[in-house]
Write an enzyme that holds these catalytic residues in place. Structure first.
Site, PDB file in Angstrom:
ATOM      1  N   PRO A  43      42.998  46.221  42.752  1.00 14.44           N
ATOM      2  CG  PRO A  43      44.639  45.790  44.320  1.00 14.44           C
ATOM      3  CD  PRO A  43      44.109  46.878  43.436  1.00 14.44           C
ATOM      4  CD  GLU A  44      37.812  44.760  39.986  1.00 13.65           C
ATOM      5  OE1 GLU A  44      36.723  44.157  39.918  1.00 13.65           O
ATOM      6  OE2 GLU A  44      38.355  45.272  38.985  1.00 13.65           O
ATOM      7  CE  LYS A  82      36.586  47.704  44.195  1.00 14.10           C
ATOM      8  NZ  LYS A  82      36.655  48.882  43.310  1.00 14.10           N
TER       9      LYS A  82
END
Length: 416
Positions: free
Chosen positions: A2-3, A62
């Site tokens: 996940p960014e 993040k």
């Protein structure tokens, strides 16, 4: 992983379902990696959250966190496979939820928060690969970005536009000599840029990922800055939903690696994959040209990229490897050795290739010789079988095998 866009999605759902509510119940599962690696525990987390009111949910790159009505505050990172799931809503962003995913509690959960309200809602942190992190930070909720780990991370391209200016980026790039892709991925430089975001930014800016960061012109840096801000803005505003990304984005066409005829853009441009900064990078050679110095280990790659873009398959190049000569042997000049090798290839290509491989193997074997307990046994000739010395077993001599004895006896009879 996940960014910046996917984390924005999590923050959106936390604001929607958890912010402004009181945590009525906390369930945790002890994990000495996800909690323990950052100095807390599941027990401490449960004690700190139970009965507290969640005021807000926020993000920097993040990282994301919940601002509680009093310290400590949970600051979290999803790692490679972490996510936040809700019992009353679907937070998935790029694929339909499988039937198994709708089970509650979900697989691999680390904590589950039950909040008050008319509709029952539970939020669960899940992480199959256990690379995520959950920590408690004892500080004022408005000062969390000035504490570890957030203060060690660079500016966020979406919320820190007043810091991440073109002038700031020029100084940052000039201060380092690393591949530009590696610089973008380093969270100490810029928060939130991961692998696909980094590739998209460089593709839109027409910059090759392997080119050194301190080799770009002022115009290139401006283009890079504009691309960075634009890509991150869209990723966050769409909450990482790729179906809403522009059709000309590389991200929508880069997932065909290894599939026949899949690594192409709609206009026919070929997509190739390179390792940069330890991560696989998607590159469009026709668009992303090298205009300056690149890392030494890939300096000969330009020709390969041109061939790949044209659909021509590269033949593997043979590299001369140094071999250790035997004592007393004279060194052969490189030019002469290469000439001999060429002749050998023309006359007997299969044998020449084998000899070349054997030389490389011998060089490696000589270096490892001291580690071997004993040399590999040689094949014995037929007539040598009878000459072998008796074998020792358990400290006692044992006569030769039955086959060897009979063979010796037959030869002895013929000689009489």
């Amino acid at each position: 992983m996940p960014e910046i866009g996917e984390v924005a999605r999590i923050v959106h759902f936390l604001k929607k379902h958890v912010a402004g509510k009181i945590i009525e119940n906390v369930r945790t599962q002890e994990d000495d990696i996800i909690y323990g690696k950052v100095g807390t525990s599941a027990t401490a987390f449960a004690a700190a959250m139970n009965g507290k009111k969640v005021l807000d949910a926020r993000q920097q790159g993040k990282y994301f966190w919940m601002v509680m009505d009093s310290p400590p505050h949970p600051v979290m990172h999803l790692g490679m496979s972490g996510w936040i799931k809700f019992s009353n809503d679907d937070t998935s962003y790029y694929k339909p939820v499988k039937e198994a995913d709708s089970e509650w509690p979900p697989k691999y959960w680390k904590f589950i928060l039950e909040v008050d309200g008319d509709e029952k809602c539970e939020a669960a942190f899940v992480d199959p690969r256990r690379l995520g992190r959950i920590r408690l930070v004892d500080a004022d909720g408005e000062q969390l970005r000035n504490t570890t780990p957030l203060k060690e991370n660079g500016p966020d391209p979406v919320i820190d536009k007043d810091i991440l200016t073109q002038e700031w980026l020029v100084k940052k790039l000039k201060s380092k000599k690393v591949p530009i892709k590696a610089l973008l991925l380093d969270q100490a430089n810029i928060s939130g840029v991961g692998n696909w975001v980094g590739d998209e930014v460089l593709y839109q800016a027409k910059i090759h990922p392997e080119q050194y960061s301190n080799t770009f012109s002022e115009e290139q840096v401006k283009t890079l800055h504009d691309s960075l801000i634009n890509v991150c803005d869209i990723a966050v505003s769409t909450r990482g939903d790729s179906s809403q990304f522009p059709d000309d984005w590389l991200m929508k066409h880069r997932w065909g690696k290894g599939k026949k005829d899949a690594n192409k853009l709609p206009n026919g441009d070929k997509i190739i994959f390179l390792k940069v900064g330890g991560r696989t990078s998607a590159v469009v050679p026709r668009v992303q040209k090298k205009t300056g110095e690149v890392t030494a280990d890939v300096k000969d790659e330009s020709a390969s990229e041109t061939k790949n873009a044209a659909g021509v398959k590269d033949e593997p190049e043979e590299e001369a490897k140094p071999t250790r000569g035997k004592r007393g042997a004279k060194a052969v000049p490189a030019a002469k050795a290469n000439g001999s090798a060429s002749k050998a290839k023309r006359g007997r290509p299969a044998k020449a290739k084998k000899e070349s491989e054997d030389e490389a193997s011998d060089a490696g074997d000589e270096e490892l010789a001291d580690e071997d307990e004993e040399p590999a046994p040689k094949k014995a000739k037929k007539d040598d079988a009878a000459k072998e010395a008796p074998v020792k077993k358990g400290g006692k001599k044992v006569a030769a095998t039955k086959t060897e004895t009979e063979g010796t006896r037959r030869r002895s009879t013929r000689n009489k």
